[in-house]
Write a protein that holds these residues in place. Structure first.
Motif, mmCIF file in Angstrom:
data_model
loop_
_atom_site.group_PDB
_atom_site.id
_atom_site.type_symbol
_atom_site.label_atom_id
_atom_site.label_comp_id
_atom_site.label_asym_id
_atom_site.label_seq_id
_atom_site.Cartn_x
_atom_site.Cartn_y
_atom_site.Cartn_z
ATOM 1 N N ALA A 43 0.813 -1.225 0.000
ATOM 2 C CA ALA A 43 0.000 0.000 0.000
ATOM 3 C C ALA A 43 0.843 1.271 0.000
ATOM 4 N N LEU A 44 2.175 1.109 0.051
ATOM 5 C CA LEU A 44 3.051 2.289 0.046
ATOM 6 C C LEU A 44 2.747 3.174 -1.165
ATOM 7 N N PHE A 45 2.581 4.458 -0.947
ATOM 8 C CA PHE A 45 2.311 5.439 -2.014
ATOM 9 C C PHE A 45 1.104 5.039 -2.871
ATOM 10 N N GLU A 46 0.129 4.401 -2.276
ATOM 11 C CA GLU A 46 -0.962 3.793 -3.032
ATOM 12 C C GLU A 46 -1.564 4.707 -4.099
ATOM 13 N N ALA A 47 -1.873 5.942 -3.700
ATOM 14 C CA ALA A 47 -2.618 6.816 -4.612
ATOM 15 C C ALA A 47 -1.815 7.205 -5.844
ATOM 16 N N HIS A 101 2.702 4.195 10.600
ATOM 17 C CA HIS A 101 2.405 3.333 9.459
ATOM 18 C C HIS A 101 3.188 3.778 8.225
ATOM 19 N N ALA A 102 3.525 5.057 8.137
ATOM 20 C CA ALA A 102 4.304 5.547 6.996
ATOM 21 C C ALA A 102 5.666 4.858 6.975
ATOM 22 N N VAL A 103 6.277 4.748 8.144
ATOM 23 C CA VAL A 103 7.572 4.064 8.235
ATOM 24 C C VAL A 103 7.397 2.564 7.977
ATOM 25 N N TRP A 104 6.355 1.997 8.560
ATOM 26 C CA TRP A 104 6.120 0.554 8.370
ATOM 27 C C TRP A 104 5.875 0.237 6.898
#
Ligand code: SF4
Lengths: 468, 203
Positions: free
Chosen positions: B41-45, B85-88
């Motif tokens: 989901a990292l950088f999903e958009a 969550h951003a780091v995770w």
């Protein structure tokens, strides 16, 4: 004689448990608020290591981010949201932490209920796994957001490992014109210093325009310190502060009030205290403001126009402006007043307090929301909701065509069912206009509660000064 | 906590400023009660199209950057929400080090708590590393935390500053809660002092 200290220095120095040679401090944390989104992994960590909460009574737990704002008598329909809230409840019970359930009138957005309960007091250190913890700085408390690892650290030790921030003072002189309020003041500050302007600093807000604000207004200002990059905002406690706290359930009782008050009066910055940076704004120069882009620093007076990326000062800024305009679906040169909206949102920890609702209701009274506009009012807490209902504000809103909801974060971050559809444009009293913040593809224009009410009625972004 | 000593790997260029944590991981993913599983989901958009398929133009969808372990980006990275969550999510993707002119405060702390190294460098140096990163797989960067240098593909070394406490925690993978708990007696002393000076804080 010791050298003059700032409010920040005083709070910091009185909370240092231990200072290492390199300046790293073990800082004592007086109060800790916990919500469902940033805590589950912290509690897991405690369990894994067999650790307990050090001071359960200094902690306050509430669910706000995920909670639906309708049908609160039914279980939460979304499975993940429900599991997260249930996990919070279980963790609060297991670790013996005070918890306000969804059915409790005291439930609400964490940064609204802390002050409301008298949990927030001058001179304290307060943290929460939430960047808008800065809100509590309005009381002259050093309050800042932390991540989940630090939530765990505070639960286990009631301390954090920190280095002192730098001091920044922002003075807002004079008094604002009618139609300009706390939200415009803080948006003007962010517009001037940028979203990284306060990085590494704690901002102390001073000046006549700040002192003249109610506690609600001061909370709005401090709340968005994080949007200026600062970890915390501070306003010196004064009679307005003391009057707000007196008699609240968790405030010092009659037997301790005088001692507390005497201490609180020693907190304001000493004359001659120095700051690492200083900024001054004149309140009279501030107009009602609106954001046009996807960063809170992308802000302009309502009389302005969508800016042209070609005029950006460097390539990185130009690229980011171009991207913002594409995302927002806006053309350079378009007048801000007149941009059609589809949704209006009044609420959040920035503007979900009673005074915000009064401000919006004053515009809504006797008027109608424009056809086709979805307009939501989400009070910040059960107690705000009740007070508004006692004052008849709910009727003002519903008669005008606004929906009157149950308390929570709601469309501020769209973790519950209140969200924007892709491409949908909103006027919002919240604090972040980031891409996707209010729903994937959603387009957010930040502004004051009065301006959002005006936009709902006009059907487009409008100048509140045209609504007498 | 996982140690961080040295890292040599592919660096992905992300020449954007003010990348906020909502962009790194959107709120819908914050409903998890775990730290793991956020990498996809990292950088999903900006990484996926509306239909859920990968956007081939986004850097992390291109070879060799799918295996990037270092991210080179613009100023004020990680601003906004405190969500760890951003780091995770970055970690879940495989990124262990981010290089930028500066970072937002809370994100900065969160990264180090998870064994992720953030390197602050002047814009000029970041620009050079951005160029290196744009060269793809033949241009691996190395980061040596002990010596506090980033090593460019041509061997040039760029020195960076870091707080000694954070450096030590990262090099040794220290659990700082355990460290603090060793100071329990000092915390208890502080509390008894505070009970006398500001008793209302204790009810
Ligand atoms: S109202 Fe918005 S900014 Fe405030 S705590 Fe909730 S989600 Fe965060």
């Amino acid at each position: 004689m010791t050298s003059p200290k700032t409010l920040f220095d005083k709070i910091w120095d009185s909370h240092v448990v231990r200072r290492d040679a390199d300046g790293t401090c073990l800082l004592y944390i007086d109060r800790h608020m916990v919500h469902e989104v940033t805590s589950a992994q912290a509690f897991d960590g405690l369990r894994l290591a067999g650790r307990k909460a050090r001071r359960p009574e200094a902690t306050l737990v509430v669910a706000d981010h995920n909670v639906p704002t309708t049908d609160r008598d039914k279980p939460i329909a979304d499975d993940d949201s429900r599991i997260q809230v249930e996990t919070l409840e279980k963790n609060a019970a297991e670790f013996g932490l005070p918890y306000f359930p969804l059915t409790d009138i005291r439930q609400g957005i964490v940064h609204i209920i802390g002050p409301e309960q008298g949990f927030t007091q001058p001179g304290m250190t307060i943290v929460c796994g939430d960047s808008h913890t800065a809100t509590h700085g309005a009381f002259g408390a050093l309050a800042f957001g932390v991540g989940t690892s630090e939530v765990e650290h505070v639960l286990a030790t009631q301390t954090l490992i920190q280095k002192p921030a730098k001091n920044m003072r922002i003075t807002v002189t004079g008094s604002p014109h009618p139609g300009v309020g706390a939200k415009d003041i803080i948006l003007a500050i962010i517009g001037q210093i940028g979203t990284a302007g306060g990085t590494g600093h704690v901002i102390e807000y001073t000046g006549e325009a700040i002192s003249a604000l109610s506690m609600e207004g001061r909370m709005t200002v401090c709340n968005m310190s994080i949007e200026a990059g600062a970890r915390a905002g501070l306003i010196a406690p004064d009679e307005t502060t003391f009057a707000y706290i007196l008699g609240r359930p968790m405030a010092p009782g009659a037997d301790q009030w005088d001692a507390a008050l005497a201490h609180w009066k020693t907190l304001p910055s000493d004359p001659g205290a120095t700051y690492d940076s200083e900024i001054t704004l004149s309140a009279a120069d501030i107009e009602p403001l609106v954001t046009w882009g996807t960063s809170p620093e992308d802000v302009l007076p309502i009389t302005g126009q969508v800016p042209d990326p070609a005029a950006a000062k460097d390539a990185a800024k130009r690229r980011s402006m171009e991207r913002a305009l594409e995302y927002m679906g806006l053309e350079p040169g378009t007048k801000l007043a007149g941009i059609p909206i589809r949704t209006a949102f009044i609420g959040s920890c920035t503007n979900g307090r009673i005074e915000d609702l009064r401000e919006a209701a004053a515009i809504a009274k006797g008027r109608k929301v424009a056809p086709g506009i979805r307009a939501l009012v989400v009070p910040g807490s059960g107690l705000v909701k009740k007070q508004a209902e006692d004052e008849g504000l709910d009727t003002v809103f519903t008669q005008a065509g606004f929906e009157w909801r149950e308390p929570g974060c709601s469309m501020c971050l769209a973790m519950n069912p209140d969200k924007l559809a892709p491409g949908e444009r909103a006027a919002s009293t919240s604090n972040r206009n980031f891409e996707g913040r209010q729903g994937p593809g959603g387009r957010t224009h930040l502004m004051s509660p009065a301006m959002v009410a005006a936009a709902a009625i006009a059907g487009h972004i409008a100048d509140v000064r045209d609504f007498d | 906590m996982e140690k961080f000593t040295t890292l040599t790997g592919i660096a992905a260029p992300l020449p954007m400023i003010n990348v906020d944590t909502d962009k790194i991981i959107p709120a819908v993913w914050l409903k998890t009660i775990k730290r793991t599983g956020l990498g996809p989901a990292l950088f999903e958009a900006i990484r996926y199209k509306a239909d859920g398929s990968e956007d081939p133009d986004f850097v992390l969808n291109k070879e060799p950057y799918r295996k990037a372990e270092i991210l080179v980006t613009g100023k004020n990275f990680g601003c906004g929400s405190s969500r760890e969550h951003a780091v995770w999510a970055l970690d879940g993707f495989g990124i262990r080090c981010v290089i930028a002119p500066d970072f937002a405060d809370i994100f900065y702390t969160n990264a180090f708590k998870n064994g992720m190294l953030l390197v602050k460098l002047p814009q000029d140096d970041v620009d050079k590393l951005m160029e290196d990163a744009e060269k793809g797989g033949n241009a691996r960067l190395s980061v040596d935390l002990e010596r506090q240098v980033v090593i460019r593909p041509d061997g040039e070394e760029i020195a960076f500053d870091i707080d000694p406490f954070r450096k030590n925690c990262l090099l040794n993978g220290l659990d700082d809660i355990a460290l603090t708990l060793q100071k329990k007696a000092e915390i208890a002393d502080f509390e008894s002092g505070q009970k006398k000076t500001t008793p209302w804080l204790y009810g």
